[in-house]
Motif scaffolding. Structure first.
Motif, short mmCIF file in Angstrom:
data_model
loop_
_atom_site.label_atom_id
_atom_site.label_comp_id
_atom_site.label_asym_id
_atom_site.label_seq_id
_atom_site.Cartn_x
_atom_site.Cartn_y
_atom_site.Cartn_z
N SER A 291 43.36 38.01 35.62
CA SER A 291 44.09 38.94 36.48
C SER A 291 43.49 38.99 37.87
O SER A 291 44.21 39.05 38.88
N VAL A 292 42.16 38.97 37.95
CA VAL A 292 41.49 38.96 39.26
C VAL A 292 41.87 37.72 40.05
O VAL A 292 42.13 37.78 41.26
N VAL A 293 41.92 36.57 39.37
CA VAL A 293 42.31 35.33 40.04
C VAL A 293 43.74 35.44 40.58
O VAL A 293 44.03 35.01 41.71
N LEU A 294 44.64 36.02 39.79
CA LEU A 294 46.02 36.16 40.23
C LEU A 294 46.14 37.09 41.44
O LEU A 294 46.84 36.78 42.41
N VAL A 295 45.45 38.23 41.39
CA VAL A 295 45.48 39.16 42.52
C VAL A 295 44.82 38.51 43.74
O VAL A 295 45.30 38.65 44.87
N GLY B 153 39.61 47.41 36.47
CA GLY B 153 39.81 48.72 35.88
C GLY B 153 41.19 48.88 35.28
O GLY B 153 41.37 49.50 34.23
N SER B 154 42.20 48.30 35.93
CA SER B 154 43.56 48.41 35.43
C SER B 154 43.76 47.64 34.14
O SER B 154 44.33 48.15 33.17
N THR B 155 43.29 46.40 34.09
CA THR B 155 43.55 45.57 32.93
C THR B 155 42.78 46.03 31.70
O THR B 155 43.24 45.83 30.56
N THR B 156 41.61 46.65 31.88
CA THR B 156 40.86 47.09 30.71
C THR B 156 41.51 48.30 30.03
O THR B 156 41.14 48.62 28.89
N ILE B 157 42.45 48.96 30.69
CA ILE B 157 43.20 50.01 30.01
C ILE B 157 43.96 49.43 28.82
O ILE B 157 44.08 50.06 27.77
N GLY B 158 44.44 48.19 28.98
CA GLY B 158 45.09 47.52 27.87
C GLY B 158 44.17 47.35 26.67
O GLY B 158 44.62 47.35 25.52
N THR C 217 50.09 47.04 39.24
CA THR C 217 49.58 48.18 40.01
C THR C 217 48.74 47.73 41.21
O THR C 217 49.02 48.11 42.35
N PRO C 218 47.67 46.93 41.01
CA PRO C 218 46.89 46.50 42.20
C PRO C 218 47.68 45.59 43.14
O PRO C 218 47.49 45.64 44.35
N ILE C 219 48.59 44.77 42.60
CA ILE C 219 49.39 43.91 43.47
C ILE C 219 50.30 44.74 44.37
O ILE C 219 50.41 44.49 45.58
N MET C 220 50.96 45.74 43.79
CA MET C 220 51.85 46.60 44.58
C MET C 220 51.05 47.40 45.61
O MET C 220 51.50 47.57 46.75
N TYR D 276 39.26 43.70 54.49
CA TYR D 276 38.57 44.88 53.96
C TYR D 276 39.11 45.27 52.59
O TYR D 276 38.36 45.68 51.71
N LEU D 277 40.41 45.14 52.39
CA LEU D 277 41.08 45.68 51.21
C LEU D 277 40.91 44.83 49.96
O LEU D 277 40.72 45.37 48.86
N VAL D 278 40.97 43.52 50.09
CA VAL D 278 41.04 42.65 48.92
C VAL D 278 39.85 42.80 47.97
O VAL D 278 40.05 42.90 46.75
N PRO D 279 38.59 42.85 48.44
CA PRO D 279 37.49 43.03 47.47
C PRO D 279 37.63 44.28 46.62
O PRO D 279 37.36 44.26 45.40
N GLY D 280 38.06 45.38 47.21
CA GLY D 280 38.27 46.60 46.44
C GLY D 280 39.38 46.48 45.43
O GLY D 280 39.28 46.96 44.30
N LEU D 281 40.46 45.80 45.81
CA LEU D 281 41.58 45.61 44.89
C LEU D 281 41.21 44.69 43.74
O LEU D 281 41.74 44.83 42.63
#
Length: 271
Positions: free
Chosen positions: A134-138, A87-92, A44-47, A76-81
């Protein structure tokens, strides 16, 4: 007459560490055997990163005052992503905890001589580790498409890593509570959706000042916006202002709230 020396009984702390380590290994093995959920949430964040950079990048960059150059918008975008990734991964985590509660494994653990809190601690530590990976990968994807942080010092990088870890810990405890109160995995996923939705209405994609006046308080007074602005300041050298301590207060408050909620529900759940 010789006396028999009984082995020293392990302390409560050593038992807690041992049992928590066992539960951590269990959760990491579970994530390795069933990676589809983590991968789906990571996509999701990568897309979104690729979509906003390559489809809207030039237009968005001009809108935030960077001219028709998407490199300004990437910065500008990367820190927010990165924070959205947490937030996305903790849904798991919410889904995994709910599965444990509904499939009966927690009831079995309660009949065993293990430290009671180790079950939740294993989930939390495992989830935080997965979130950071996941943060490192993004972040690697962001660097690959042009993100650079050349002005950040070593101390600022360490502070950024600390903020990401603390934010992951806070959201993970909230996600654990959501999983405990959910009757099934589908409900847990739905209950945890605000962890993805809130970044969409924060300063992750556009500055708060560029939003409609009536909407600005919604974007400003929530946990993601001050954390995003703090991370931007650490990595890009922008003004942090009061956002630093506000972000830390949000993280600590959410962590304490999630911990108390989760342990209370876990200790009193009849299942």
């Amino acid at each position: 007459m010789s006396t028999v020396q009984l082995p020293a009984r392990p302390s409560r702390l050593s038992l807690a560490v041992r049992d928590s380590s066992t539960m951590l290994r269990r959760n990491l093995l579970h994530a390795r055997r069933y990676p589809s959920l983590t991968l789906n949430l990571l996509l999701t964040p990568i897309m979104l990163l690729l979509l906003f950079v390559y489809i809207f990048g030039d237009t968005m960059s001009a809108g935030i005052g960077g001219g028709a150059d998407r490199s300004a918008y990437i910065a500008y975008l990367v820190p927010g992503l990165l924070l959205m990734t947490i937030g996305s991964t903790t849904i798991g985590t919410a889904v995994s905890v709910s599965n444990d509660m509904t499939e009966g494994i927690i009831a079995r653990f309660r009949t065993m001589a293990i430290h009671r809190g180790s079950v939740l601690i294993g989930h939390v530590i495992g989830s935080v580790l997965q979130a950071i990976i996941s943060v490192v990968l993004v972040g690697a994807v962001g660097v690959a498409i042009g993100f650079r942080s050349t002005d950040a010092t070593v101390l600022e990088w360490l502070a950024a890593f600390g903020l990401l870890t603390l934010f992951a810990l806070a959201l993970t405890w909230i996600a654990v509570g959501m999983g405990l109160v959910s009757p099934n995995a589908e409900a847990a996923s739905n209950n945890a959706m605000p962890l993805i939705f809130l970044p969409l209405i924060s300063s992750a994609f556009v500055p708060v000042d560029a939003m409609p006046g009536w909407f600005q308080p919604i974007a400003e007074y929530q946990p993601f916006t001050p954390a995003i602005e703090t991370l931007r300041g650490l990595l890009l050298g922008t003004e942090i202002g009061n956002n630093g301590w506000i972000a830390v207060v949000w993280c600590l408050g959410l962590a304490v709230l999630g911990y108390r909620w989760s342990t209370s529900k876990f200790n009193h759940d009849p299942k």
